[in-house]
Design a protein around this motif. Structure first.
Motif, short mmCIF file in Angstrom:
data_model
loop_
_atom_site.label_atom_id
_atom_site.label_comp_id
_atom_site.label_asym_id
_atom_site.label_seq_id
_atom_site.Cartn_x
_atom_site.Cartn_y
_atom_site.Cartn_z
N ARG A 193 -7.67 -4.08 8.62
CA ARG A 193 -8.76 -4.78 7.94
C ARG A 193 -8.77 -6.25 8.38
O ARG A 193 -7.74 -6.80 8.76
N TYR A 221 -12.65 -12.92 3.68
CA TYR A 221 -12.85 -13.74 2.47
C TYR A 221 -11.77 -14.81 2.37
O TYR A 221 -12.02 -15.93 1.94
N VAL A 238 -1.80 2.14 1.62
CA VAL A 238 -2.57 3.36 1.31
C VAL A 238 -1.74 4.64 1.30
O VAL A 238 -2.25 5.70 0.97
N LEU A 257 -1.88 -14.65 -5.51
CA LEU A 257 -3.04 -14.85 -6.39
C LEU A 257 -4.27 -15.25 -5.60
O LEU A 257 -5.39 -14.80 -5.89
N ALA A 294 -5.59 -12.05 -4.15
CA ALA A 294 -6.34 -11.24 -5.12
C ALA A 294 -7.70 -11.85 -5.40
O ALA A 294 -8.69 -11.15 -5.59
N LYS A 295 -7.75 -13.17 -5.41
CA LYS A 295 -8.99 -13.88 -5.70
C LYS A 295 -10.00 -13.74 -4.57
O LYS A 295 -11.20 -13.64 -4.81
N THR A 296 -9.52 -13.74 -3.35
CA THR A 296 -10.43 -13.70 -2.19
C THR A 296 -10.62 -12.28 -1.68
O THR A 296 -11.73 -11.78 -1.62
N GLU A 297 -9.54 -11.60 -1.33
CA GLU A 297 -9.65 -10.26 -0.75
C GLU A 297 -9.77 -9.17 -1.81
O GLU A 297 -10.25 -8.07 -1.54
N GLY A 298 -9.29 -9.45 -3.03
CA GLY A 298 -9.49 -8.52 -4.13
C GLY A 298 -8.34 -7.57 -4.40
O GLY A 298 -8.31 -6.94 -5.45
N PHE A 299 -7.39 -7.45 -3.49
CA PHE A 299 -6.29 -6.51 -3.67
C PHE A 299 -5.05 -7.20 -4.26
O PHE A 299 -4.84 -8.39 -4.04
N ILE A 300 -4.26 -6.43 -5.00
CA ILE A 300 -3.01 -6.95 -5.59
C ILE A 300 -1.85 -6.46 -4.72
O ILE A 300 -1.62 -5.26 -4.58
N LEU A 307 1.07 -2.64 -7.60
CA LEU A 307 0.73 -2.05 -8.90
C LEU A 307 1.94 -1.63 -9.72
O LEU A 307 1.86 -1.53 -10.94
#
Lengths: 463, 463
Positions: free
Chosen positions: B82, B86, B104, B372, B375-381, B418
């Protein structure tokens, strides 16, 4: 080597959502206000932005997905379509089992397919903040994620008992910048009233909805709205991207027809997402069995009534025409929190009445048994809601074997189970039993519907 | 629309692993026995099957991946490459940042790339059961998953404190049919001895290794072996599929060169997996900065010694030539459990000595800040280990901006976070601080290496 994964290119992601309301034989029954008269779009304005209200009442068949929404969905969409060849082999079935893997989204479920558009349309309308409620936390996470990416404040009222039992869900929401409060809270009048009466209450979804709606409508600047994760027409609309993608991917897999489409159904958005594009085909003459799967502990589709009813426990919402167990029904505390809703989305409910959809119910012991077989064969750990769909898939695959038919079965793998392992632990240690709603409780709860306006949809007799 | 995901077809998955041992300027130093003499492959036979010992000592550049192993890896491989557009936009960097998404896999990290081959080779060799140890639980889950799919029994000794603090990891292993015990246990002599002396011990990785090895070698039928999740040559070999896939995907993304390759490094397998195929290019003349990233609380690469040392705390393993802090070093209890290992894989260690690899250290406060922002930009934790790599990526992207260079940065997104949200919660609530190993403690711990055989590798001066 056998290909088991079917990808679409970004450019092949569907550019329109499909609206089943355009094709149902009977027009969808309107929501009713407290006076029993159809409510107007205007009456919804304090709660939802006008662009989403437009979608809620639309009967247009295809609705454009704005390019900016697609740009966000591309982070994880198109999701893979996979073939479950290891489960097939284990069952020695001639059926070919495909599943649409919605667990790959950053929040772990299909819920982001609507949280992103909802956040985007609110932002577009000038809204600054969204409020919502969440039970187990899936929806709260999805909306927190969406608000973070779109640039909105987000406040989630989480049922107190879940807030305390699932602290990691709260942490996920906070990672995405949302404020997550235990409900009932001191922040709203509804919350304070409840706390005064019952300081030790574990909370409920009904209370949390009341708080979230009050928070939204009481913002004097008019810049706050409320967001709902299932049930409503526009929510199911946003989810149809799942089924539309799946259709394209089945073509890549060289499947010419689908025989059975399956999705678990709590409020109906996951099921509607995979099923409605195939319901369109069925309405237009194709022979497809379409199965929404519910929990036997909350059997609104197989044992409920098609009636007008409230969407929430406390009776704050408009009356919707739904398959329901009565809005005061409190289901047993099964682990599939997403299936513990007393009613079914109007679009799905009417599809059932018309014979287009044929619901089935499974209890959680059957569902966990299916989930363990899934982990053993396919390797992935599924959400407790998803496991209900898998239990049905296994039955359909066995049926295909008994009939000697090479059926194609498609289901929606709505989410992973990594945040819900407690239920697995209980099942593995023998502490978890199946649960089916007893007949006397069913009769009792349905009484709350007495005196509600009648809901009728034409039984076409065609399916 | 900008493409941010680059997929390979199943048929384009690499069919051979790359062995860096074939290309290091200095031949790899051999492991030594208790007598200070090189140990022979025969001496490893009670612990590992012969086919894996062959790989461990091989200097062949390319090693075929058996088709049956590929068939299993296809369940989630090839993993996506990927582009983090972002994050790029947020940093306003001219750099293009790519990440290989190993999160994944069904067990949630890169670890399955070696657990599957290890289980398969053991099965092939006639072994019926594998034992292993696990700290935080990533590796235990990956091996449980592999044994389930391949058809082996699996027994995991999990450090007691983690067993109690992370019960969901244990549940995951059980879902995949493994037996997971808190270590020290009553099952082994090593465990019983410790429990007698210290009944309340929280356990340690060193004790758990002792138990797992004892369990394997004491099976009189000879059908049990031990499995290790990092450090060893064959483990890193199996991980090179990551970097080999990434190369093909960068070509699809039309990138002609890579400037910086980054991976977090605990035992070295995640880092080696992404980096070694690019180290090959560097050895053969390409200009690439290759950065293994460690925790500042456990800085074996940036502040340790290149020396012969034990792989475990109790000194049961052969002596390996490694960058190390001394085998008795107990790192601070940071959340990135995978980075809390006292030494670095011999292959990575020698690459550092030769100047091929240039390690950096980050403390966990920097790492969570990076996580953080991710998570804020790419969205994943992301996993807490992975966040250390991201902290370095951000620095390199800022450097590219300062230099005005359109660099291509590649890193390995080794796992999702997670199952590790507790650390995020502590960081968000201000309870978590950065931690860097104090100089006096470093001097103390390195003393344990006095008297160990010297390890030398040629500093090429070329890089």
């Amino acid at each position: 080597m056998q290909t088991t994964k079917f990808f679409l290119k970004d450019k092949d992601v569907p550019k329109k959502w499909y609206n089943l309301a355009a094709d149902l034989p009977t027009p969808l029954l309107p929501p009713l206000g407290p006076d029993g008269k159809p409510i107007t779009p205007d009456m919804l304005k304090p709660v939802f932005p006008e662009n989403l209200i437009e979608q809620e009442v639309s009967t247009k068949r295809w609705i454009d997905i704005p390019e900016e929404i697609l740009e966000i969905l591309y982070r994880w969409r198109p999701t893979p379509l996979r073939r479950a060849i290891y489960l097939e082999k284990y069952l020695k079935t001639p059926a070919r089992i495909y599943y649409k893997d919605e667990s790959v989204s950053p929040a772990g479920s299909h819920k982001t397919n609507t949280s992103i558009p909802q956040a985007w349309y609110n932002k577009k309308f000038g809204i600054k903040k969204l409020t919502t409620e969440t039970g187990a936390g899936q929806w709260g996470c999805a909306l927190a994620f969406a608000c973070q990416l779109v640039g909105l404040e987000c406040k989630v009222y989480m049922v107190r008992v879940s807030f305390e039992q699932k602290p990691m869900r709260k942490t996920m929401m906070q990672v995405w910048g949302a404020k997550c409060l235990a409900s009932p809270s001191e922040f709203t009048q509804a919350g304070r009233d409840i706390l005064k009466k019952m300081p030790d209450t574990p909370g409920s979804l009904g209370i949390a909805i009341s708080e979230a709606v009050e928070d939204a409508v009481s913002d004097k600047t008019g810049q706050t709205r409320y967001s709902l994760g299932s049930v409503l027409n526009h929510v199911l609309l946003h989810q149809t991207i799942i089924g539309l993608e799946a259709k394209k991917q089945l073509a890549i897999a060289k499947e010419k027809k689908v025989d059975v489409v399956i999705g678990c159904a709590g409020g109906g958005s996951n099921f509607g997402g995979i099923a409605f594009p195939f319901a369109y085909d069925k309405i237009h003459g194709k022979k497809i069995t379409i199965i929404p799967v519910e929990s036997a502990s909350c059997p609104k589709m197989t044992r409920g009534k098609f009636s007008y009813d409230f969407g929430d426990v406390s009776g704050m919402t408009p009356l919707l025409a739904m398959m329901t167990l009565g809005h005061q029904f409190i289901p047993a505390p099964i682990h599939a929190g997403g299936l513990r809703y007393h009613a079914m989305a109007p679009l799905v409910s009417q599809g059932i009445v018309e014979g287009l959809l044929t619901p089935k119910a499974y209890d959680q012991a059957q569902a966990y048994e299916a989930a363990l077989l899934w982990a053993k064969t396919e390797g992935f750990i599924c959400a407790p809601e998803t496991s209900h769909a898998i239990a049905c898939v296994i039955d359909e695959a066995k049926k295909a074997k008994a009939e000697g038919k090479q059926k194609v079965i498609l289901f929606n793998y709505s989410g992973h189970g990594l945040m819900d392992l407690v239920g697995y632990d209980k099942y593995l240690s023998g502490q978890l039993k199946g649960y089916c709603l007893p007949e006397d409780e069913l009769i009792d709860t349905l009484k709350t519907l007495e005196g509600f306006p009648k809901a009728n949809a034409r039984k076409t007799g065609k399916w």
